[in-house]
Design a protein around this motif. Sequence first.
Motif, PDB file in Angstrom:
ATOM      1  N   ALA A 246       2.552  -8.463  -6.288  1.00 12.29           N
ATOM      2  CA  ALA A 246       2.417  -7.213  -5.515  1.00 12.29           C
ATOM      3  C   ALA A 246       3.542  -7.076  -4.498  1.00 12.29           C
ATOM      4  O   ALA A 246       4.107  -5.990  -4.324  1.00 12.29           O
ATOM      5  CB  ALA A 246       1.054  -7.181  -4.818  1.00 12.29           C
ATOM      6  N   GLU A 247       3.890  -8.175  -3.825  1.00 11.91           N
ATOM      7  CA  GLU A 247       4.986  -8.132  -2.842  1.00 11.91           C
ATOM      8  C   GLU A 247       6.307  -7.744  -3.500  1.00 11.91           C
ATOM      9  O   GLU A 247       7.098  -6.999  -2.929  1.00 11.91           O
ATOM     10  CB  GLU A 247       5.126  -9.498  -2.162  1.00 11.91           C
ATOM     11  CG  GLU A 247       4.132  -9.731  -1.044  1.00 11.91           C
ATOM     12  CD  GLU A 247       4.452 -10.971  -0.214  1.00 11.91           C
ATOM     13  OE1 GLU A 247       5.342 -11.760  -0.612  1.00 11.91           O
ATOM     14  OE2 GLU A 247       3.819 -11.158   0.833  1.00 11.91           O
TER      15      GLU A 247
ATOM     16  N   LYS B  12       4.971   2.594  -6.032  1.00 19.90           N
ATOM     17  CA  LYS B  12       5.127   1.879  -4.756  1.00 19.90           C
ATOM     18  C   LYS B  12       4.094   2.353  -3.740  1.00 19.90           C
ATOM     19  O   LYS B  12       3.867   3.539  -3.583  1.00 19.90           O
ATOM     20  CB  LYS B  12       6.541   2.102  -4.214  1.00 19.90           C
ATOM     21  CG  LYS B  12       7.136   0.876  -3.571  1.00 19.90           C
ATOM     22  CD  LYS B  12       8.621   1.024  -3.371  1.00 19.90           C
ATOM     23  CE  LYS B  12       9.324  -0.257  -3.807  1.00 19.90           C
ATOM     24  NZ  LYS B  12      10.712  -0.269  -3.438  1.00 19.90           N
TER      25      LYS B  12
ATOM     26  N   SER C 149      -2.479   0.703  -4.460  1.00 16.81           N
ATOM     27  CA  SER C 149      -3.380  -0.443  -4.341  1.00 16.81           C
ATOM     28  C   SER C 149      -4.035  -0.724  -5.684  1.00 16.81           C
ATOM     29  O   SER C 149      -4.215   0.186  -6.500  1.00 16.81           O
ATOM     30  CB  SER C 149      -4.478  -0.156  -3.313  1.00 16.81           C
ATOM     31  OG  SER C 149      -3.930   0.044  -2.033  1.00 16.81           O
TER      32      SER C 149
ATOM     33  N   TYR D  78       6.839  -5.797  -5.961  1.00 15.38           N
ATOM     34  CA  TYR D  78       6.946  -4.414  -6.438  1.00 15.38           C
ATOM     35  C   TYR D  78       6.301  -3.386  -5.506  1.00 15.38           C
ATOM     36  O   TYR D  78       6.031  -2.254  -5.897  1.00 15.38           O
ATOM     37  CB  TYR D  78       6.361  -4.319  -7.863  1.00 15.38           C
ATOM     38  CG  TYR D  78       7.094  -5.258  -8.788  1.00 15.38           C
ATOM     39  CD1 TYR D  78       8.410  -5.004  -9.187  1.00 15.38           C
ATOM     40  CD2 TYR D  78       6.510  -6.447  -9.202  1.00 15.38           C
ATOM     41  CE1 TYR D  78       9.110  -5.886  -9.981  1.00 15.38           C
ATOM     42  CE2 TYR D  78       7.207  -7.349 -10.001  1.00 15.38           C
ATOM     43  CZ  TYR D  78       8.510  -7.055 -10.382  1.00 15.38           C
ATOM     44  OH  TYR D  78       9.208  -7.947 -11.166  1.00 15.38           O
TER      45      TYR D  78
ATOM     46  N   PHE E  93      -0.375  -2.698 -15.585  1.00 15.73           N
ATOM     47  CA  PHE E  93      -0.268  -2.155 -14.224  1.00 15.73           C
ATOM     48  C   PHE E  93       0.265  -0.720 -14.246  1.00 15.73           C
ATOM     49  O   PHE E  93      -0.179   0.119 -13.455  1.00 15.73           O
ATOM     50  CB  PHE E  93       0.619  -3.046 -13.364  1.00 15.73           C
ATOM     51  CG  PHE E  93      -0.117  -4.195 -12.725  1.00 15.73           C
ATOM     52  CD1 PHE E  93      -0.595  -4.102 -11.422  1.00 15.73           C
ATOM     53  CD2 PHE E  93      -0.346  -5.380 -13.408  1.00 15.73           C
ATOM     54  CE1 PHE E  93      -1.283  -5.142 -10.833  1.00 15.73           C
ATOM     55  CE2 PHE E  93      -1.036  -6.429 -12.828  1.00 15.73           C
ATOM     56  CZ  PHE E  93      -1.506  -6.318 -11.536  1.00 15.73           C
TER      57      PHE E  93
ATOM     58  N   LEU F 290      -2.444   1.711 -12.437  1.00 18.98           N
ATOM     59  CA  LEU F 290      -2.216   2.078 -11.032  1.00 18.98           C
ATOM     60  C   LEU F 290      -2.202   3.598 -10.875  1.00 18.98           C
ATOM     61  O   LEU F 290      -1.608   4.311 -11.668  1.00 18.98           O
ATOM     62  CB  LEU F 290      -0.893   1.508 -10.534  1.00 18.98           C
ATOM     63  CG  LEU F 290      -0.875  -0.014 -10.326  1.00 18.98           C
ATOM     64  CD1 LEU F 290       0.528  -0.473  -9.990  1.00 18.98           C
ATOM     65  CD2 LEU F 290      -1.826  -0.454  -9.231  1.00 18.98           C
TER      66      LEU F 290
ATOM     67  N   TRP G 219      -2.490 -12.156  -7.750  1.00 18.30           N
ATOM     68  CA  TRP G 219      -1.310 -11.312  -7.952  1.00 18.30           C
ATOM     69  C   TRP G 219      -0.636 -10.873  -6.657  1.00 18.30           C
ATOM     70  O   TRP G 219       0.089  -9.888  -6.620  1.00 18.30           O
ATOM     71  CB  TRP G 219      -1.698 -10.091  -8.800  1.00 18.30           C
ATOM     72  CG  TRP G 219      -2.159 -10.506 -10.159  1.00 18.30           C
ATOM     73  CD1 TRP G 219      -3.450 -10.760 -10.564  1.00 18.30           C
ATOM     74  CD2 TRP G 219      -1.335 -10.792 -11.299  1.00 18.30           C
ATOM     75  NE1 TRP G 219      -3.482 -11.163 -11.877  1.00 18.30           N
ATOM     76  CE2 TRP G 219      -2.194 -11.197 -12.355  1.00 18.30           C
ATOM     77  CE3 TRP G 219       0.036 -10.742 -11.529  1.00 18.30           C
ATOM     78  CZ2 TRP G 219      -1.718 -11.549 -13.607  1.00 18.30           C
ATOM     79  CZ3 TRP G 219       0.523 -11.097 -12.776  1.00 18.30           C
ATOM     80  CH2 TRP G 219      -0.356 -11.488 -13.808  1.00 18.30           C
TER      81      TRP G 219
ATOM     82  N   SER H  99       5.169 -13.983  -9.345  1.00 16.70           N
ATOM     83  CA  SER H  99       6.358 -13.221  -8.937  1.00 16.70           C
ATOM     84  C   SER H  99       7.560 -13.646  -9.778  1.00 16.70           C
ATOM     85  O   SER H  99       7.944 -14.817  -9.765  1.00 16.70           O
ATOM     86  CB  SER H  99       6.666 -13.497  -7.463  1.00 16.70           C
ATOM     87  OG  SER H  99       8.049 -13.349  -7.188  1.00 16.70           O
TER      88      SER H  99
ATOM     89  N   LEU I   2       3.319  -3.240  -3.983  1.00 17.04           N
ATOM     90  CA  LEU I   2       1.926  -2.881  -4.251  1.00 17.04           C
ATOM     91  C   LEU I   2       0.999  -3.604  -3.271  1.00 17.04           C
ATOM     92  O   LEU I   2       1.418  -4.514  -2.561  1.00 17.04           O
ATOM     93  CB  LEU I   2       1.555  -3.266  -5.692  1.00 17.04           C
ATOM     94  CG  LEU I   2       2.496  -2.763  -6.795  1.00 17.04           C
ATOM     95  CD1 LEU I   2       2.100  -3.341  -8.137  1.00 17.04           C
ATOM     96  CD2 LEU I   2       2.504  -1.235  -6.841  1.00 17.04           C
ATOM     97  N   HIS I   3      -0.280  -3.212  -3.246  1.00 19.81           N
ATOM     98  CA  HIS I   3      -1.275  -3.852  -2.378  1.00 19.81           C
ATOM     99  C   HIS I   3      -2.416  -4.396  -3.219  1.00 19.81           C
ATOM    100  O   HIS I   3      -3.068  -3.645  -3.948  1.00 19.81           O
ATOM    101  CB  HIS I   3      -1.808  -2.851  -1.340  1.00 19.81           C
ATOM    102  CG  HIS I   3      -0.758  -2.303  -0.433  1.00 19.81           C
ATOM    103  ND1 HIS I   3      -0.122  -3.066   0.533  1.00 19.81           N
ATOM    104  CD2 HIS I   3      -0.204  -1.069  -0.357  1.00 19.81           C
ATOM    105  CE1 HIS I   3       0.761  -2.319   1.168  1.00 19.81           C
ATOM    106  NE2 HIS I   3       0.736  -1.106   0.644  1.00 19.81           N
ATOM    107  N   GLU I   4      -2.662  -5.691  -3.101  1.00 19.39           N
ATOM    108  CA  GLU I   4      -3.755  -6.341  -3.842  1.00 19.39           C
ATOM    109  C   GLU I   4      -5.032  -6.335  -3.012  1.00 19.39           C
ATOM    110  O   GLU I   4      -5.031  -6.719  -1.850  1.00 19.39           O
ATOM    111  CB  GLU I   4      -3.352  -7.785  -4.164  1.00 19.39           C
ATOM    112  CG  GLU I   4      -4.433  -8.595  -4.847  1.00 19.39           C
ATOM    113  CD  GLU I   4      -4.053 -10.068  -4.958  1.00 19.39           C
ATOM    114  OE1 GLU I   4      -4.039 -10.756  -3.914  1.00 19.39           O
ATOM    115  OE2 GLU I   4      -3.761 -10.525  -6.077  1.00 19.39           O
TER     116      GLU I   4
END
Length: 235
Positions: free
Chosen positions: A150-151, A135, A138, A153, A230, A234, A146, A83, A155-157
């Motif tokens: 992910a938090e 946003k 996943s 930006y 990414f 994504l 990551w 992060s 996103l979901h890991e």
Amino acid sequence: IPAGASAHTYEPTPSQLKDLSKAKIYVKVGSNLDFEIVWMDDLLSVNSDMYVINSSKNIRLRTMYTGEEEHGHTGLDPHVWTSPNNAKIMVKNIYEGLVAIDPDNEETYKQNYDAYLIKLDEADARLKAALAGKKGSSFIVYHPAWGYFAEDYGLHEISIETEGKEPSAQDMQKLIDKAKEKGIKVIFVQKGFSTASANTIAGQIGGEVVEVDPLAKDYIDNLNRVSKAFEKGLA
């Protein structure tokens, strides 16, 4: 820890321990990283006079999950550095540690600290721009490094690896189904970890495997590489 090695299983070499015996400062990650849990006492026994900086001081540690976030957790996530927001805190902790042990050079450390914060802010802005439309998306990774990124930006890991082990056939099918449901076409992997499961999933979803490195030496340059990976990967 050299390129391609795992921060979870690495053992320092005799020459590294010899160098360590002469060090004035040791900067530890400080986030329950396996390497430090196993080795920290031994490292201090080699040089008990070292000033130890905890670079994760004041960082909120997140819970690391298997699979998606609604599934079982496996303890605290040690990968705080992925992060950019956490990296700013880490740089501040390192700066304050350097000043504590070498106050005569505070001005130099402050200049370097300020200059690096600007670089981190610029990298963060580039990431926000690249991921602005992503946003809620996943992504699948082999090793769950990551989560903090992910938090940052939105996103979901989703992790392939479960508590350091390869997934079962049933888990693999769930991951394939989840990837199809969410339109995921890229599986992220890193050096030092098996790519077999990632390749299998990618084959089943008509996707590709892309390498991203959470341990790259040049942090800023790597954030730019990760941003492009990414943005492309994504849905």
